[in-house]
Design a protein around this motif. Structure first.
Motif, PDB file in Angstrom:
ATOM      1  N   ILE A 115       5.099   7.841   8.405  1.00 32.79           N
ATOM      2  CA  ILE A 115       4.565   8.036   9.756  1.00 32.79           C
ATOM      3  C   ILE A 115       5.273   9.230  10.413  1.00 32.79           C
ATOM      4  CG2 ILE A 115       4.471   6.989  12.067  1.00 32.79           C
ATOM      5  CD1 ILE A 115       4.139   4.269  10.619  1.00 32.79           C
ATOM      6  N   ILE A 249      -0.702   6.796  12.071  1.00 31.42           N
ATOM      7  CA  ILE A 249       0.390   6.075  12.728  1.00 31.42           C
ATOM      8  C   ILE A 249       0.129   4.565  12.814  1.00 31.42           C
ATOM      9  CG2 ILE A 249       1.606   5.804  14.949  1.00 31.42           C
ATOM     10  CD1 ILE A 249       1.194   8.935  15.229  1.00 31.42           C
ATOM     11  N   VAL A 281       5.562  10.124  16.543  1.00 31.44           N
ATOM     12  CA  VAL A 281       6.021   8.942  17.286  1.00 31.44           C
ATOM     13  C   VAL A 281       7.405   9.185  17.892  1.00 31.44           C
ATOM     14  CG1 VAL A 281       6.626   6.504  17.093  1.00 31.44           C
ATOM     15  CG2 VAL A 281       4.699   7.415  15.788  1.00 31.44           C
TER      16      VAL A 281
END
Ligand code: AMP
Ligand code: GLY
Length: 423
Positions: A115, A249, A281
């Motif tokens: 991610i 994500i 993120v």
């Protein structure tokens, strides 16, 4: 359904306000709740805040479904405690809640799951911190590993500031034991966005994208707060960006949690930086956002309680909830002194007038006394209004704000202004 909401802030008022409108909800309780929540739910005193204590509250009101507002009970294992007792609660297990409870866990998890997030190193003492800092330029970001109520992140502009922050965090001066381990990471550039989903561990319902305003002052100046306002607007992300967030994500996070034996159910909140390389993120939260919940609940359609119960059962129907297409703006009214120690006990006037102008006033830090409603915390009220376009929602929210008064009250004048460039 008999529904219990755990918590006492503006987010919980917004959740209760929406739940009270659900046909499936026959009785609504909040613990401990607040004076605003008391107008839509029965408030039940809380005890010591342990998982067993929340279970006693749920038993006492015979809750068919319990929803947890803040992160601390989830990180402490309230979901595991309810599951062991056969009570339905929507929210992640203690293990899955580590996504928010430990920034080191979250960063290492993101690396395993592929991610996109900022490059990082972990440091547990001064020497490691100094060594780690060599791998980054400035600005650089230092984060306490544990829960720190939004106060555990320092964006250091110089190497000296970074070293000082590392010491302040590691020594416990800044946020206590939460800072005994650090994440040191690359500073990302771009616009921030909050992307929140409800998931049953496999399927997801994506809420409309929102933006929070963390610094206390206009133009993102001054110290960080718990959030001075938020807005919801379908234009914050375009269709391509939304797909990227889901595919790169949200879905990998949910799939990897399940594959690692800690399936995630409940609200998953990705705090994003929209960088030139796409969304990355900044943090995961394992609950609804505050104040993001206020504009989101104001514009949500469908039976939220049914959707939550289905998510808890592992049978979420993604089409059960809808966004009504409106833009919504929440302006937080804060006490004198906030984000430092707030002045409390100050009488509040004008809520009814504000609501007569078409806003909903969510309570965050208020108390009912013989003298009427008074302030009881740093963030006091969240004045929330919606309209078919963002300029209209901003105008409506601020018109209502101007009807409210308490001594020392302050608020940001520019909530949602970043979004105006998209209109
Ligand atoms: P967090 O609690 O991790 O969301 O961090 C609080 C705030 O610090 C975020 O909303 C950002 O404004 C800022 N922040 C955190 N991490 C970074 C980063 N890697 N780069 C730039 N800003 C960051
Ligand atoms: N709005 C930021 C948070 O809920 O953590």
């Amino acid at each position: 359904m008999r529904v219990l909401v755990i918590g006492s802030g503006g987010r919980e008022h917004a959740l209760c306000w929406r739940l009270a409108r659900c046909p499936s909800v026959k009785a609504l309780f909040a613990s401990p709740g607040n004076p605003g929540i008391a107008s839509v739910a029965t408030c039940v005193p809380a005890g010591d805040g342990t998982p067993e204590d929340w279970l006693r509250v749920a038993d006492a009101v015979n809750a068919d479904l319990t929803l947890v507002g803040p992160e601390a009970p989830l990180v402490a294992g309230v979901a595991d405690c309810f599951r062991a007792a056969g009570r339905v609660l929507v929210g992640p297990s203690r293990q899955a809640a580590q996504l928010e409870g430990s920034k080191i866990f979250a960063k290492q998890f993101m690396k395993r799951a592929g991610i996109p997030t900022a490059e990082f190193r972990v440091a547990t003492d001064e020497a490691e911190a100094r060594e780690a800092l060599k791998h980054f330029g400035v600005p650089v970001v230092l984060k306490a590993d544990g829960l720190a109520a939004g106060k555990g992140v320092v964006v250091a502009r110089t190497r000296e500031q970074a070293e000082e922050a590392a010491l302040d965090l590691l020594s416990g001066r800044l946020v206590g034991p939460a800072g005994s381990r650090l994440v040191i990471e690359e500073c990302l550039q771009g616009e921030e966005a909050s992307f929140i989903v409800l998931t049953d561990g496999r399927r997801v319902f994506s809420f409309e994208c929102t933006q929070d305003h963390k610094p206390v002052g206009d133009g993102d100046t001054g110290p960080n707060t718990g959030g001075m306002g938020a807005y919801c607007d379908g234009r914050i992300l375009d269709a391509v960006e939304r797909r990227q967030v889901l595919e790169r994500i949200i879905l990998p996070a949910i799939e990897t949690m399940a594959a690692e034996g800690a399936p995630f159910t409940g609200f998953l909140y990705a705090g994003l930086m929209m960088t030139d390389e796409g969304p990355k993120v900044l943090e995961f939260n394992v609950r609804m956002g505050d104040p993001e919940a206020q504009p989101l609940m104001h514009t949500l359609e469908g039976d939220l309680a049914e959707a939550l119960a289905a998510a808890a059962r592992g049978a979420l129907d993604e089409s059960a909830l809808r966004w009504n297409g409106q833009c919504s703006v929440c302006v937080v009214l804060a006490s004198e002194g906030y984000p430092g120690p707030p002045r409390t006990g100050v009488p509040i006037a004008g809520i009814e007038q504000a609501e007569s102008l078409g806003a909903v006033v969510f309570h965050a830090g208020t108390r009912r006394t013989d003298q009427g409603l008074v302030t009881a915390g740093g963030r006091v009220l969240g004045v929330t209004a919606s309209a078919s376009d963002l300029p209209g929602a901003i105008e409506r929210a601020y018109a209502a704000v101007r009807a409210i008064h308490f001594e020392g009250m302050h608020y940001r004048r520019d909530i949602a202004h970043k979004g105006l460039k998209r209109w």
